[in-house]
Design a protein around this motif. Sequence first.
Motif, PDB file in Angstrom:
ATOM      1  N   ILE A 264      28.078  42.459 -41.658  1.00 35.13           N
ATOM      2  CA  ILE A 264      26.996  41.862 -41.081  1.00 35.13           C
ATOM      3  C   ILE A 264      25.824  41.965 -41.938  1.00 35.13           C
ATOM      4  O   ILE A 264      24.863  40.886 -41.866  1.00 35.13           O
ATOM      5  CB  ILE A 264      26.638  42.720 -39.687  1.00 35.13           C
ATOM      6  CG1 ILE A 264      27.913  42.406 -38.730  1.00 35.13           C
ATOM      7  CG2 ILE A 264      25.486  42.177 -38.887  1.00 35.13           C
ATOM      8  CD1 ILE A 264      27.959  43.303 -37.515  1.00 35.13           C
ATOM      9  N   ILE A 265      25.505  42.978 -42.442  1.00 34.26           N
ATOM     10  CA  ILE A 265      24.338  42.943 -43.523  1.00 34.26           C
ATOM     11  C   ILE A 265      24.524  41.871 -44.402  1.00 34.26           C
ATOM     12  O   ILE A 265      23.525  41.256 -44.865  1.00 34.26           O
ATOM     13  CB  ILE A 265      24.333  44.308 -44.309  1.00 34.26           C
ATOM     14  CG1 ILE A 265      23.738  45.306 -43.244  1.00 34.26           C
ATOM     15  CG2 ILE A 265      23.215  44.283 -45.269  1.00 34.26           C
ATOM     16  CD1 ILE A 265      23.682  46.990 -43.465  1.00 34.26           C
ATOM     17  N   GLY A 266      25.651  41.635 -44.937  1.00 30.44           N
ATOM     18  CA  GLY A 266      25.887  40.639 -46.169  1.00 30.44           C
ATOM     19  C   GLY A 266      25.712  39.233 -45.350  1.00 30.44           C
ATOM     20  O   GLY A 266      25.229  38.408 -46.290  1.00 30.44           O
TER      21      GLY A 266
ATOM     22  N   ALA B 128      22.007  38.790 -45.368  1.00 31.09           N
ATOM     23  CA  ALA B 128      21.455  38.657 -46.579  1.00 31.09           C
ATOM     24  C   ALA B 128      22.101  37.386 -47.307  1.00 31.09           C
ATOM     25  O   ALA B 128      21.481  36.913 -48.556  1.00 31.09           O
ATOM     26  CB  ALA B 128      22.075  39.816 -47.612  1.00 31.09           C
ATOM     27  N   GLY B 129      22.805  36.534 -46.739  1.00 32.35           N
ATOM     28  CA  GLY B 129      23.343  35.186 -47.192  1.00 32.35           C
ATOM     29  C   GLY B 129      24.312  35.342 -48.150  1.00 32.35           C
ATOM     30  O   GLY B 129      25.072  34.287 -48.821  1.00 32.35           O
ATOM     31  N   VAL B 130      25.159  36.319 -48.109  1.00 35.72           N
ATOM     32  CA  VAL B 130      26.560  36.578 -48.835  1.00 35.72           C
ATOM     33  C   VAL B 130      27.510  36.199 -47.992  1.00 35.72           C
ATOM     34  O   VAL B 130      27.967  37.113 -47.283  1.00 35.72           O
ATOM     35  CB  VAL B 130      26.413  38.018 -49.501  1.00 35.72           C
ATOM     36  CG1 VAL B 130      27.836  38.179 -50.217  1.00 35.72           C
ATOM     37  CG2 VAL B 130      25.136  38.277 -50.534  1.00 35.72           C
ATOM     38  N   TYR B 131      28.031  34.929 -48.057  1.00 33.42           N
ATOM     39  CA  TYR B 131      28.844  34.554 -46.991  1.00 33.42           C
ATOM     40  C   TYR B 131      30.382  34.930 -47.607  1.00 33.42           C
ATOM     41  O   TYR B 131      31.338  34.844 -46.772  1.00 33.42           O
ATOM     42  CB  TYR B 131      28.578  32.978 -46.981  1.00 33.42           C
ATOM     43  CG  TYR B 131      27.393  32.533 -46.176  1.00 33.42           C
ATOM     44  CD1 TYR B 131      27.022  33.100 -44.857  1.00 33.42           C
ATOM     45  CD2 TYR B 131      26.322  32.128 -47.057  1.00 33.42           C
ATOM     46  CE1 TYR B 131      26.111  32.797 -44.337  1.00 33.42           C
ATOM     47  CE2 TYR B 131      25.208  31.736 -46.487  1.00 33.42           C
ATOM     48  CZ  TYR B 131      24.801  32.079 -45.187  1.00 33.42           C
ATOM     49  OH  TYR B 131      23.578  31.836 -44.493  1.00 33.42           O
ATOM     50  N   ALA B 132      30.531  35.334 -48.637  1.00 34.88           N
ATOM     51  CA  ALA B 132      31.763  35.944 -48.838  1.00 34.88           C
ATOM     52  C   ALA B 132      32.377  37.145 -48.111  1.00 34.88           C
ATOM     53  O   ALA B 132      33.493  37.380 -48.050  1.00 34.88           O
ATOM     54  CB  ALA B 132      32.042  36.172 -50.720  1.00 34.88           C
TER      55      ALA B 132
END
Length: 133
Positions: A79-81, A84-88
């Motif tokens: 969820i944090i990712g 943060a825009g880390v869609y991986a």
Amino acid sequence: MKLLEPLAELEQREETLRQRVNALSVEKKKAFYAAQGENLKDPDTYASLNWFFLGGFHHIYLGKYTIFFIEFSILVFSIIGLFAGVYAVVYLLIALALYELPQLFFSQKIARQHNYDMSVRLFNELHPNQRLK
């Protein structure tokens, strides 16, 4: 946890345990059932926790705190990712869902297996000379 174990095998093992407990003296039966009653988990409660709460909260109900911590950490990290825009991290969420899906479908069986395993451990602790597998 044996998800693919046929239900008939689990029922047979439960019946064997019941027969062994019924063969005990009245005092020993009372002691077994008193201790068992404190530790039994309701399969419906486990299924509900599994269905309604993400992040492995159903593992807390069965006392599997390590698995809960790992699943919850993966969920929070994902969820944090995402924020943060880390869609991986979507792949982590998919992996978590694929891991949880069979547990959702087999939740009743998982809780019954947990109760059986706990009952066998209890029986073996109280009656070490009559051990069950």
